[in-house]
Design a protein around this motif. Structure first.
Motif, PDB file in Angstrom:
ATOM      1  N   ALA A  89       5.673  -9.705   1.264  1.00 40.79           N
ATOM      2  CA  ALA A  89       4.794  -9.438   2.407  1.00 40.79           C
ATOM      3  C   ALA A  89       3.364  -9.168   1.941  1.00 40.79           C
ATOM      4  O   ALA A  89       2.394  -9.601   2.585  1.00 40.79           O
ATOM      5  N   ALA A  90       3.224  -8.454   0.825  1.00 43.71           N
ATOM      6  CA  ALA A  90       1.884  -8.184   0.294  1.00 43.71           C
ATOM      7  C   ALA A  90       1.213  -9.475  -0.169  1.00 43.71           C
ATOM      8  O   ALA A  90       0.023  -9.702   0.098  1.00 43.71           O
ATOM      9  N   SER A  91       1.965 -10.317  -0.860  1.00 45.40           N
ATOM     10  CA  SER A  91       1.401 -11.589  -1.327  1.00 45.40           C
ATOM     11  C   SER A  91       0.983 -12.463  -0.147  1.00 45.40           C
ATOM     12  O   SER A  91      -0.058 -13.127  -0.195  1.00 45.40           O
ATOM     13  N   ARG A  92       1.795 -12.462   0.882  1.00 43.65           N
ATOM     14  CA  ARG A  92       1.467 -13.242   2.084  1.00 43.65           C
ATOM     15  C   ARG A  92       0.184 -12.730   2.732  1.00 43.65           C
ATOM     16  O   ARG A  92      -0.685 -13.512   3.136  1.00 43.65           O
ATOM     17  N   PHE A  93       0.050 -11.402   2.828  1.00 42.29           N
ATOM     18  CA  PHE A  93      -1.151 -10.840   3.426  1.00 42.29           C
ATOM     19  C   PHE A  93      -2.385 -11.200   2.609  1.00 42.29           C
ATOM     20  O   PHE A  93      -3.427 -11.559   3.160  1.00 42.29           O
ATOM     21  N   ILE A  94      -2.274 -11.116   1.299  1.00 45.94           N
ATOM     22  CA  ILE A  94      -3.402 -11.460   0.424  1.00 45.94           C
ATOM     23  C   ILE A  94      -3.794 -12.921   0.606  1.00 45.94           C
ATOM     24  O   ILE A  94      -4.981 -13.260   0.647  1.00 45.94           O
ATOM     25  N   ARG A  95      -2.801 -13.778   0.735  1.00 46.22           N
ATOM     26  CA  ARG A  95      -3.070 -15.202   0.911  1.00 46.22           C
ATOM     27  C   ARG A  95      -3.721 -15.495   2.265  1.00 46.22           C
ATOM     28  O   ARG A  95      -4.656 -16.289   2.348  1.00 46.22           O
ATOM     29  N   LEU A  96      -3.258 -14.830   3.319  1.00 54.30           N
ATOM     30  CA  LEU A  96      -3.754 -15.106   4.665  1.00 54.30           C
ATOM     31  C   LEU A  96      -5.069 -14.397   4.967  1.00 54.30           C
ATOM     32  O   LEU A  96      -5.875 -14.901   5.750  1.00 54.30           O
ATOM     33  N   HIS A  97      -5.279 -13.233   4.338  1.00 58.89           N
ATOM     34  CA  HIS A  97      -6.449 -12.419   4.681  1.00 58.89           C
ATOM     35  C   HIS A  97      -7.173 -11.946   3.423  1.00 58.89           C
ATOM     36  O   HIS A  97      -7.290 -10.736   3.172  1.00 58.89           O
ATOM     37  N   PRO A  98      -7.670 -12.855   2.604  1.00 57.85           N
ATOM     38  CA  PRO A  98      -8.278 -12.448   1.329  1.00 57.85           C
ATOM     39  C   PRO A  98      -9.523 -11.586   1.476  1.00 57.85           C
ATOM     40  O   PRO A  98      -9.891 -10.876   0.539  1.00 57.85           O
ATOM     41  N   ASP A  99     -10.170 -11.647   2.636  1.00 57.11           N
ATOM     42  CA  ASP A  99     -11.400 -10.880   2.841  1.00 57.11           C
ATOM     43  C   ASP A  99     -11.195  -9.678   3.759  1.00 57.11           C
ATOM     44  O   ASP A  99     -12.172  -9.067   4.199  1.00 57.11           O
ATOM     45  N   HIS A 100      -9.976  -9.352   4.044  1.00 55.45           N
ATOM     46  CA  HIS A 100      -9.689  -8.212   4.919  1.00 55.45           C
ATOM     47  C   HIS A 100     -10.169  -6.923   4.248  1.00 55.45           C
ATOM     48  O   HIS A 100     -10.043  -6.766   3.028  1.00 55.45           O
ATOM     49  N   PRO A 101     -10.724  -5.978   5.014  1.00 56.06           N
ATOM     50  CA  PRO A 101     -11.241  -4.740   4.397  1.00 56.06           C
ATOM     51  C   PRO A 101     -10.172  -3.890   3.722  1.00 56.06           C
ATOM     52  O   PRO A 101     -10.497  -3.026   2.904  1.00 56.06           O
ATOM     53  N   GLN A 102      -8.900  -4.110   4.061  1.00 51.88           N
ATOM     54  CA  GLN A 102      -7.834  -3.350   3.421  1.00 51.88           C
ATOM     55  C   GLN A 102      -6.954  -4.217   2.530  1.00 51.88           C
ATOM     56  O   GLN A 102      -5.818  -3.845   2.216  1.00 51.88           O
ATOM     57  N   VAL A 103      -7.482  -5.348   2.083  1.00 49.80           N
ATOM     58  CA  VAL A 103      -6.669  -6.212   1.222  1.00 49.80           C
ATOM     59  C   VAL A 103      -6.356  -5.534  -0.111  1.00 49.80           C
ATOM     60  O   VAL A 103      -5.337  -5.831  -0.742  1.00 49.80           O
ATOM     61  N   ASP A 104      -7.208  -4.596  -0.522  1.00 46.63           N
ATOM     62  CA  ASP A 104      -6.908  -3.869  -1.755  1.00 46.63           C
ATOM     63  C   ASP A 104      -5.608  -3.070  -1.619  1.00 46.63           C
ATOM     64  O   ASP A 104      -4.873  -2.894  -2.604  1.00 46.63           O
ATOM     65  N   TYR A 105      -5.323  -2.615  -0.415  1.00 43.09           N
ATOM     66  CA  TYR A 105      -4.066  -1.904  -0.163  1.00 43.09           C
ATOM     67  C   TYR A 105      -2.877  -2.829  -0.407  1.00 43.09           C
ATOM     68  O   TYR A 105      -1.862  -2.410  -0.975  1.00 43.09           O
ATOM     69  N   ALA A 106      -2.993  -4.091  -0.004  1.00 44.32           N
ATOM     70  CA  ALA A 106      -1.912  -5.053  -0.224  1.00 44.32           C
ATOM     71  C   ALA A 106      -1.699  -5.275  -1.721  1.00 44.32           C
ATOM     72  O   ALA A 106      -0.554  -5.336  -2.190  1.00 44.32           O
ATOM     73  N   TYR A 107      -2.790  -5.391  -2.475  1.00 47.10           N
ATOM     74  CA  TYR A 107      -2.662  -5.521  -3.929  1.00 47.10           C
ATOM     75  C   TYR A 107      -1.958  -4.295  -4.523  1.00 47.10           C
ATOM     76  O   TYR A 107      -1.078  -4.416  -5.382  1.00 47.10           O
ATOM     77  N   TYR A 108      -2.359  -3.123  -4.057  1.00 50.99           N
ATOM     78  CA  TYR A 108      -1.788  -1.885  -4.594  1.00 50.99           C
ATOM     79  C   TYR A 108      -0.299  -1.791  -4.289  1.00 50.99           C
ATOM     80  O   TYR A 108       0.507  -1.474  -5.170  1.00 50.99           O
ATOM     81  N   MET A 109       0.074  -2.076  -3.041  1.00 52.31           N
ATOM     82  CA  MET A 109       1.477  -1.971  -2.662  1.00 52.31           C
ATOM     83  C   MET A 109       2.325  -3.026  -3.365  1.00 52.31           C
ATOM     84  O   MET A 109       3.498  -2.778  -3.674  1.00 52.31           O
ATOM     85  N   ARG A 110       1.749  -4.176  -3.639  1.00 52.96           N
ATOM     86  CA  ARG A 110       2.489  -5.193  -4.385  1.00 52.96           C
ATOM     87  C   ARG A 110       2.813  -4.685  -5.787  1.00 52.96           C
ATOM     88  O   ARG A 110       3.933  -4.842  -6.284  1.00 52.96           O
ATOM     89  N   GLY A 111       1.832  -4.063  -6.420  1.00 45.77           N
ATOM     90  CA  GLY A 111       2.082  -3.484  -7.732  1.00 45.77           C
ATOM     91  C   GLY A 111       3.047  -2.315  -7.668  1.00 45.77           C
ATOM     92  O   GLY A 111       3.927  -2.166  -8.525  1.00 45.77           O
ATOM     93  N   LEU A 112       2.903  -1.482  -6.646  1.00 45.31           N
ATOM     94  CA  LEU A 112       3.760  -0.304  -6.526  1.00 45.31           C
ATOM     95  C   LEU A 112       5.214  -0.700  -6.295  1.00 45.31           C
ATOM     96  O   LEU A 112       6.137  -0.041  -6.799  1.00 45.31           O
ATOM     97  N   ALA A 113       5.432  -1.769  -5.546  1.00 43.80           N
ATOM     98  CA  ALA A 113       6.801  -2.238  -5.318  1.00 43.80           C
ATOM     99  C   ALA A 113       7.433  -2.706  -6.626  1.00 43.80           C
ATOM    100  O   ALA A 113       8.596  -2.395  -6.915  1.00 43.80           O
TER     101      ALA A 113
END
Length: 263
Positions: A89-113
């Motif tokens: 889900a995090a990878s999908r969000f990063i792919r679909l919304h690379p410029d989203h203001p909270q995309v760093d959260y998706a990167y973080y949660m991907r690593g945390l998982a």
């Protein structure tokens, strides 16, 4: 750590916009589903939250709450220990919304998982040595946190990611040494030396580099290259005079059938 929800003001604005029209609000069903998901998250009913957020994502992929619900779905998956789904889900969000203001959260949660998938909590209890396990999840977490820090050095999640990177680097380096020891036991001495060199080159700031030098000394002894072993032993003594393989300035091989080496 949960992504920041939409503000109450944003929700109120949406409701007012719907009331201003003579037609029923077209997103009423979406709003209700989103509210249910928020209640589930706030009351820690994460399995329910997963179902509700999945329904939102499926039924309203371009709705008003699509991006926020996708972020919160990552969090919900994480809370039910579905690490693979959280990463996807995090990878999908990063792919679909690379410029989203909270995309760093998706990167973080991907690593945390990935970090959690490695069962690192057991390491702190000394129940297992993570470096002896399959390090696939460890490498994924290391790469993910590294990417977050590179892309978003000022992110809210950067400081924590840097600390995790240090720990993961140590785990990966120890894993390489486990492999090197295996090579020594199997008399694959050149492979052991190469693995020791790899640790020193790629993980230079880890405690494992000192044991990597010891691996190289023993590997050279196995190859019959006592001169190279002596050169490496001098470096080991200089950097780690209290190494467990040393008795003063004498190196005691652990696996190789060779005389002790003294410099």
């Amino acid at each position: 750590m949960r992504a920041l929800p939409l503000t109450a003001l944003a929700l109120a604005s949406t409701l007012l916009a719907g009331c201003a029209s003579n037609e029923p609000a077209p997103d009423l069903q979406e709003q209700d589903l989103y509210r249910q998901a928020q209640v589930s998250l706030d009351t820690s009913r994460f399995n329910s939250a997963v179902q509700q957020l999945e329904a939102l994502d499926t039924r309203f992929p371009f709705g008003s709450y699509a991006e926020q619900s996708q972020l919160e779905l990552i969090y919900a998956y994480y809370q039910v220990d579905n690490w693979e789904a959280a990463r996807a889900a995090a990878s999908r969000f990063i792919r679909l919304h690379p410029d989203h203001p909270q995309v760093d959260y998706a990167y973080y949660m991907r690593g945390l998982a990935a970090y959690s998938a490695g069962r690192f909590s057991l390491e702190s209890l000394d129940l297992i040595d993570i470096s002896k396990r399959d390090l696939g999840a460890t490498r994924d977490a290391y790469v993910d946190f590294g990417e977050l820090v590179r892309r978003f050095p000022n992110s809210t999640y950067a400081a924590d990611s840097r600390q995790r990177i240090i720990y993961l680097r140590n785990v990966l380096a120890r894993g390489e040494l486990q492999t090197a020891d295996f090579y020594l036991r199997k008399q694959a001495y050149l492979a052991a030396v190469k693995r020791g060199e790899w640790v020193i080159e790629h993980y230079p700031n880890t405690p494992a580099t000192r044991d990597a030098l010891a691996v190289m000394v023993e590997g050279y002894l196995g190859l019959g290259l006592r001169d190279r072993a002596s050169e490496t032993l001098k470096v080991l003594i200089q950097n780690d005079p209290d190494n467990e393989r040393l008795d003063g300035r004498t190196f005691e091989p652990r696996y190789v059938k060779a005389d002790d080496l003294t410099v």
